[in-house]
Design an enzyme around this catalytic site. Structure first.
Site, mmCIF file in Angstrom:
data_model
loop_
_atom_site.group_PDB
_atom_site.id
_atom_site.type_symbol
_atom_site.label_atom_id
_atom_site.label_comp_id
_atom_site.label_asym_id
_atom_site.label_seq_id
_atom_site.Cartn_x
_atom_site.Cartn_y
_atom_site.Cartn_z
ATOM 1 C CE LYS A 183 -1.977 2.858 2.667
ATOM 2 N NZ LYS A 183 -1.890 4.030 1.782
ATOM 3 C CD GLU A 186 -3.139 8.570 1.791
ATOM 4 O OE1 GLU A 186 -2.363 7.591 1.801
ATOM 5 O OE2 GLU A 186 -3.621 9.066 2.823
ATOM 6 N N GLY A 236 6.371 5.460 8.155
ATOM 7 C CA GLY A 236 5.547 6.659 8.130
ATOM 8 C C GLY A 236 5.700 7.417 9.429
ATOM 9 N N GLY A 237 4.681 8.154 9.792
ATOM 10 C CA GLY A 237 4.749 9.021 10.961
ATOM 11 C C GLY A 237 4.508 8.284 12.273
ATOM 12 C CB THR A 240 0.465 6.476 10.956
ATOM 13 O OG1 THR A 240 0.204 7.812 10.568
ATOM 14 C CG2 THR A 240 -0.394 5.533 10.147
ATOM 15 N N GLY A 241 2.133 5.086 13.244
ATOM 16 C CA GLY A 241 2.835 3.899 13.744
ATOM 17 C C GLY A 241 2.232 3.394 15.037
ATOM 18 C CD GLU A 258 11.940 0.312 9.956
ATOM 19 O OE1 GLU A 258 12.783 1.101 10.430
ATOM 20 O OE2 GLU A 258 11.980 -0.919 10.117
ATOM 21 C CB CYS A 292 12.853 9.604 7.667
ATOM 22 S SG CYS A 292 13.926 8.523 6.720
ATOM 23 C CD GLU A 394 9.620 13.371 10.981
ATOM 24 O OE1 GLU A 394 8.442 12.998 11.105
ATOM 25 O OE2 GLU A 394 10.485 12.683 10.427
HETATM 26 P P1 NAD Z 1 1.866 8.784 7.397
HETATM 27 O O1 NAD Z 1 2.051 8.088 8.689
HETATM 28 O O2 NAD Z 1 0.867 9.853 7.289
HETATM 29 O O3 NAD Z 1 1.487 7.746 6.245
HETATM 30 C C1 NAD Z 1 2.330 6.654 5.932
HETATM 31 C C2 NAD Z 1 1.496 5.575 5.285
HETATM 32 O O4 NAD Z 1 0.578 5.069 6.243
HETATM 33 C C3 NAD Z 1 0.672 6.044 4.086
HETATM 34 O O5 NAD Z 1 0.652 5.031 3.124
HETATM 35 C C4 NAD Z 1 -0.714 6.216 4.707
HETATM 36 O O6 NAD Z 1 -1.754 6.081 3.776
HETATM 37 C C5 NAD Z 1 -0.718 5.063 5.687
HETATM 38 N N1 NAD Z 1 -1.683 5.193 6.786
HETATM 39 C C6 NAD Z 1 -2.191 6.322 7.338
HETATM 40 N N2 NAD Z 1 -3.038 6.002 8.342
HETATM 41 C C7 NAD Z 1 -3.060 4.653 8.424
HETATM 42 C C8 NAD Z 1 -3.742 3.721 9.251
HETATM 43 N N3 NAD Z 1 -4.554 4.118 10.229
HETATM 44 N N4 NAD Z 1 -3.534 2.408 9.053
HETATM 45 C C9 NAD Z 1 -2.694 1.985 8.091
HETATM 46 N N5 NAD Z 1 -2.016 2.820 7.266
HETATM 47 C C10 NAD Z 1 -2.199 4.143 7.436
HETATM 48 O O7 NAD Z 1 3.310 9.309 6.975
HETATM 49 P P2 NAD Z 1 3.704 10.177 5.708
HETATM 50 O O8 NAD Z 1 3.279 11.580 5.958
HETATM 51 O O9 NAD Z 1 3.257 9.497 4.464
HETATM 52 O O10 NAD Z 1 5.289 10.067 5.739
HETATM 53 C C11 NAD Z 1 6.103 10.915 6.468
HETATM 54 C C12 NAD Z 1 6.646 10.212 7.692
HETATM 55 O O11 NAD Z 1 7.349 9.042 7.316
HETATM 56 C C13 NAD Z 1 7.656 11.066 8.430
HETATM 57 O O12 NAD Z 1 7.405 10.992 9.812
HETATM 58 C C14 NAD Z 1 8.978 10.413 8.083
HETATM 59 O O13 NAD Z 1 10.001 10.624 9.018
HETATM 60 C C15 NAD Z 1 8.591 8.978 8.001
HETATM 61 N N6 NAD Z 1 9.578 8.219 7.272
HETATM 62 C C16 NAD Z 1 10.386 7.370 7.966
HETATM 63 C C17 NAD Z 1 11.371 6.656 7.306
HETATM 64 C C18 NAD Z 1 12.282 5.712 8.040
HETATM 65 O O14 NAD Z 1 13.063 5.036 7.406
HETATM 66 N N7 NAD Z 1 12.219 5.633 9.366
HETATM 67 C C19 NAD Z 1 11.502 6.796 5.920
HETATM 68 C C20 NAD Z 1 10.654 7.664 5.240
HETATM 69 C C21 NAD Z 1 9.695 8.364 5.925
#
Ligand code: NAD
Length: 504
Positions: A183, A186, A236-237, A240-241, A258, A292, A394
């Protein structure tokens, strides 16, 4: 100016069980070019029921399909075929990535090269893996530890490195023999859709790799709140994590998250000047800071701080921002209006909290940029401290904060004074100080006199709230494997626990 005439046409369906199909409810999503703010593609938007179908396809392909038992050499060959197709289509994939994320074409090309390396690396690594024999000291017993695919994996990626981040998951998952649902974000799904077409061409069997694109808030429950998934790998963030980890815990599903970073870049007075100026700038302003591991916290020796910050301010003003497709651009726009709003809000808060704005803080003063694009100039705030949100949070944009130190102990304490722990940089010409710092910093990657580099063979991941998993390297493959101990008695005999009772 490079306009929005680069419409990206084609089917952007979901891919489930080896078939491309529209969303169950016919829904679609407009995809925006961040350099213009205009729609340049329309993709199908999965429903939760589509996500459930994708899980069912992956489950069937794992439980009854041939992929998990396919010999490792064949799985590795498939990864190499995918790498070859990526080489063939590199230019087009890079163009898509730039249109989708706004990053420069040069950065997108590096991303695709890195994706190719990851597939080649995991093909080779899997072929060198072997069982481990354990000497248990019992005659006739062969004890082996073997690795097996973990099962059905849900792979969720962010928007900043769309294809790169998802490839760090797909490559090890495929070579381990797993089946999966990918996934993408979006916001930036296009390169992943194009990539899944390459996987199909390379011969990935139906059901092994499924693709659902759409909002995480809508698909998240279907993808994670289920007993049919064995592993969730999420990048991701932090917020969400947390949600995903809590949901996975209900099912005792293994999860690797991550997450974000608030990464210190520590510069001692004896550091090489030119490379320090250059890399502090690149470390925070590349991809407009939407990285990140971006080095957003400059922690600089008081002895050079004023002069160093002056040099940064002068050079930051010269960074050429523009449409990523324009070869003259050195950095691109932010990815979305939401990111732009977030930067503006941090600038307001930082100013209220007493930080001193030295440059940027809004759109660049240029009339040649498309007014619809999400432009935000490289920004430097001096005189910052840990009480400020801009130093703790961040920001995920082109904002550098400056803190000062007088001793190495102070620098180390500041560098570790964060909830995150993804990456850090140290710059000094004193090897002993450098070693002391890199060993003391509680971050998953630490660069000494360099910044931002990684290799597929070395693990990537965070300490603290930057996450709990590792990608890349041997550990990045182990995430997709179960470990099984096989105890084989080659000479069984009835001479154990209850033997004497029978004799009585
Ligand atoms: P985000 O958490 O908003 O979204 C990440 C993904 O999760 C997207 O595909 C989103 O659709 C999905 N998502 C959102 N809500 C969800 C839910 N409830 N259940 C399942 N999936 C869901 O993050 P973002 O804004 O897309 O990315 C930016 C973040 O990613 C920053 O915090 C950045 O530091 C982090 N990041 C970390 C690394 C790493 O290696 N640690 C690498 C790249 C980005």
């Amino acid at each position: 100016m490079v306009g929005d005439h680069h419409l990206y046409v084609g089917d952007h369906h979901l891919y489930i069980d080896g078939r491309w199909r529209a969303a169950g409810d016919g829904g679609t999503r407009d995809i925006i070019n961040p350099a213009t703010g205009s729609v340049f593609a329309v993709v199908d938007e999965a429903t939760p029921a589509d996500a459930t179908d994708a899980i069912a396809a992956a489950r069937a392909a794992f439980d009854a399909g041939e992929w998990p038992a396919t010999p490792i050499a064949e799985r590795a060959d498939l990864l190499r075929r995918i790498a070859d197709l990526l080489v063939r289509d590199k230019a087009e994939l890079a163009r898509i990535e730039t249109l989708d994320t706004g990053k420069t074409l040069a950065e997108s090309e590096i991303d695709i090269d890195d994706v190719i390396s990851v597939f080649r690396y995991y093909a080779s690594l899997a072929e060198t893996e072997s069982d481990r024999l354990v000497d248990v000291g019992v005659a006739g017993v062969i004890s082996r530890v073997v690795h097996e695919p973990i099962g059905v994996c849900v792979l969720i990626a962010p928007w900043n490195y769309p294809l790169l981040q998802i490839s760090w998951k797909i490559a090890p998952a495929l070579v381990a023999g797993c089946t999966m649902i990918a996934k993408p974000s979006e916001v930036t799904p296009l390169s992943t859709i194009a990539f899944v077409r390459l996987c199909e061409e390379a011969g990935v069997p139906p059901g092994v790799l499924n693709l659902v694109q759409g909002a995480g808030s809508r698909l998240g429950t279907a993808l994670t709140d289920t007993d049919d998934v064995d592993f969730i790998s999420f990048t991701g963030g932090l917020s969400t994590g947390r949600i995903i980890s809590e949901t996975a815990a209900k099912h005792v599903t293994k999860v690797a998250v991550e997450l974000g970073g608030k990464n210190p870049h520590i510069v001692f007075a004896d550091a090489d000047w030119d490379s320090s100026v250059e890399q502090v700038l690149a470390g925070v302003f590349l991809h407009s800071g939407q990285v990140c591991s971006s080095g957003t916290r400059l922690i600089v020796d008081s002895a050079i701080a004023d002069r160093f910050v002056d040099a940064l301010v002068e050079r930051a003003g010269q960074i050429r921002m523009g449409d990523g497709l324009d070869p003259a651009s050195k950095t691109g726009p932010l990815v979305s209006q939401a990111q732009l709003d977030k930067m503006n809000s941090y600038v307001a808060t930082a100013t209220e909290e007493g930080a001193v704005l030295r440059c940027g803080g809004g759109p660049p003063e240029r009339d040649d940029l498309d007014p619809g694009g999400y432009w935000f100039a490289p920004t430097i705030f001096d005189r910052c401290d840990r009480s400020m949100a801009i130093v703790r949070d961040e920001t995920f944009g082109p904002i550098l904060t400056v803190e000062r130190f007088d001793t190495a102990a102070e620098a180390l304490a500041l560098g570790n004074d964060t909830d995150y722990g993804l990456a850090a940089g140290v710059r000094t010409s004193d090897d002993a100080v450098g070693e002391h710092m890199v060993r003391g910093l509680r971050h998953g990657t630490v660069w000494l006199n360099d910044f931002g580099y990684y290799t597929p063979a070395a693990e990537w991941g965070g300490f603290g709230k930057s996450g709990n998993g590792r990608e890349l390297g041997p550990t990045g493959l182990a995430e997709y494997q179960e470990t099984k101990h096989i105890w084989h008695n080659t000479a069984p005999s009835a001479s154990q626990w209850f033997t004497h009772e029978k004799d009585d």
